[in-house]
Scaffold this motif. Sequence first.
Motif, PDB file in Angstrom:
ATOM      1  N   ALA A 279       1.750   4.548  11.006  1.00  0.00           N
ATOM      2  CA  ALA A 279       1.716   3.326  11.298  1.00  0.00           C
ATOM      3  C   ALA A 279       1.697   2.191  10.099  1.00  0.00           C
ATOM      4  N   VAL A 280       2.635   1.137  10.312  1.00  0.00           N
ATOM      5  CA  VAL A 280       2.313   0.081   9.362  1.00  0.00           C
ATOM      6  C   VAL A 280       1.550  -1.209   9.971  1.00  0.00           C
ATOM      7  N   ALA A 281       0.516  -1.445   9.581  1.00  0.00           N
ATOM      8  CA  ALA A 281      -0.556  -2.401  10.005  1.00  0.00           C
ATOM      9  C   ALA A 281      -1.344  -3.125   8.956  1.00  0.00           C
ATOM     10  N   PRO A 282      -1.929  -4.211   9.382  1.00  0.00           N
ATOM     11  CA  PRO A 282      -2.832  -4.889   8.198  1.00  0.00           C
ATOM     12  C   PRO A 282      -4.359  -4.107   8.086  1.00  0.00           C
ATOM     13  N   PHE A 283      -4.143  -2.798   7.724  1.00  0.00           N
ATOM     14  CA  PHE A 283      -5.185  -2.008   7.391  1.00  0.00           C
ATOM     15  C   PHE A 283      -5.929  -2.467   6.149  1.00  0.00           C
ATOM     16  N   GLY A 284      -5.616  -3.259   5.281  1.00  0.00           N
ATOM     17  CA  GLY A 284      -6.291  -3.479   3.957  1.00  0.00           C
ATOM     18  C   GLY A 284      -7.678  -4.360   4.338  1.00  0.00           C
ATOM     19  N   PRO A 285      -8.525  -4.191   3.406  1.00  0.00           N
ATOM     20  CA  PRO A 285      -9.813  -4.876   3.544  1.00  0.00           C
ATOM     21  C   PRO A 285      -9.850  -6.457   3.758  1.00  0.00           C
ATOM     22  N   GLU A 286      -8.663  -7.079   3.143  1.00  0.00           N
ATOM     23  CA  GLU A 286      -8.369  -8.541   3.413  1.00  0.00           C
ATOM     24  C   GLU A 286      -7.255  -8.892   4.144  1.00  0.00           C
ATOM     25  N   GLY A 287      -6.843  -7.712   4.967  1.00  0.00           N
ATOM     26  CA  GLY A 287      -5.622  -7.595   5.848  1.00  0.00           C
ATOM     27  C   GLY A 287      -4.333  -7.571   5.349  1.00  0.00           C
ATOM     28  N   GLU A 288      -4.214  -6.718   4.307  1.00  0.00           N
ATOM     29  CA  GLU A 288      -3.077  -6.279   3.562  1.00  0.00           C
ATOM     30  C   GLU A 288      -2.423  -5.496   4.478  1.00  0.00           C
ATOM     31  N   ILE A 289      -0.870  -5.676   4.442  1.00  0.00           N
ATOM     32  CA  ILE A 289      -0.211  -4.769   5.213  1.00  0.00           C
ATOM     33  C   ILE A 289      -0.074  -3.320   4.230  1.00  0.00           C
ATOM     34  N   GLU A 290      -0.475  -2.248   5.032  1.00  0.00           N
ATOM     35  CA  GLU A 290      -0.243  -1.045   4.322  1.00  0.00           C
ATOM     36  C   GLU A 290       0.371   0.016   5.491  1.00  0.00           C
ATOM     37  N   ILE A 291       0.779   1.245   4.982  1.00  0.00           N
ATOM     38  CA  ILE A 291       1.096   2.409   5.750  1.00  0.00           C
ATOM     39  C   ILE A 291       0.138   3.271   5.797  1.00  0.00           C
TER      40      ILE A 291
END
Length: 410
Positions: A279-291
């Motif tokens: 999945a690609v989603a805003p996983f990062g601690p500050e909502g950064e887009i990551e896969i």
Amino acid sequence: MIKLLPVLVIIAVIVGCGGDNAPDPAQESRESPNMKRVINTFLTHPANNYFLGAGRMPSEPLRIDLSTLIAEPNWLIASKDAEAEMVWAAVGADGSGSKFRIADNLLSQVESTPPMDEDLLALPVLVRGEDDEYELRRSAVTGSTAPALASTMEKFENVPDGSTVLGGNSLLYSYSNPTERYPHGALGDPVEWSGLVAGPVDYVREVDRIRLADDEVFEGLFPLVADLDGDGRDEIVTTVSGQDTGARLVVFRYDDDGLRRIASSAPIGSRNRWLHQIAVAPFGPEGEIEIAVVRTPHIGGIAQFYRLEGDRFDLVASAAGGYMSHVNGSRNLDQAVSGDFDGDGMIELLVPSRDQQSLIALRRIGDTVEEVWELELGSRLATNLVAAESIDGVLILAAVTEDNELLIWG
């Protein structure tokens, strides 16, 4: 070699809308969910297992016994009917299937479906006809109903088992040009792909194709299409495996200049080592887009998160391991999902444990990955995971276990 017509991925646009006056999760789990939208594999934003909405997990699931309906369940499918209620279907390893609804915690309107081929390679779909009756089919689109689409897809060369995904601006993407030059067989046969193809649904211009070097393949059934950098344009995320280097993530873009490679991650370093992109989603601690991917799900199962940085795909966080997001030799790539399943505003990656008897919620915290809660299944996971939004905006989750029990969390 098994022959299979290409499967079109249909987009279901999901809008999450949680509420402050949510009922008690324990009570909600005992009620039959009433669905307004369905979000399940191959019916998502293009092959991206990220779902909007807000859940109430962890909680006790509704448990429904399917043992009288089907043996050895392989796939779970759900669809919305005209009254915004859920129609379910389960398909077994032998191709047998059943359609049903759930009312007052009991199965109702149970119907057997015509046997499907035993070599079913991807999740079938429930298609509603004009009489509001549902049929279980391989694909929701056929050449007879969409001649322009069929004309485009004939150019894709993605048989025997490639799936086509639909991105923004009515663009189609698929792996193409089957090859057996990299016989890893993680997905059940030696066939992988030497090409990536893209083109418009209506065939207003010629499709474009990229071919890999002779010692590389695209390893998977379909690419993942999502906006990685927030510029409003889709990127195409692929897994490329090399004879000496093993798998790495490679990102492409398709625009007026055609298909081009824009970024890559570092390779694993050994052949027959796979990355399961989820999945690609805003996983990062500050909502950064990551896969989110699971590295070597069959032997190590390490959850990893990558972020696009210019022409690099950088690894930014990694979990200790022990997660089996895919069973070796299976065509089911959808046993892991992501979303705000507990309603706290943060995105979780939900992956099966090593023994596949529980689902573990992982969250990106700082520069680490932490386990935050767990859903016990009772026996091994047997099907794909299905996510759906209830009429009050609650994100739910469903799966079937090897003991033929349907579990629904709300």
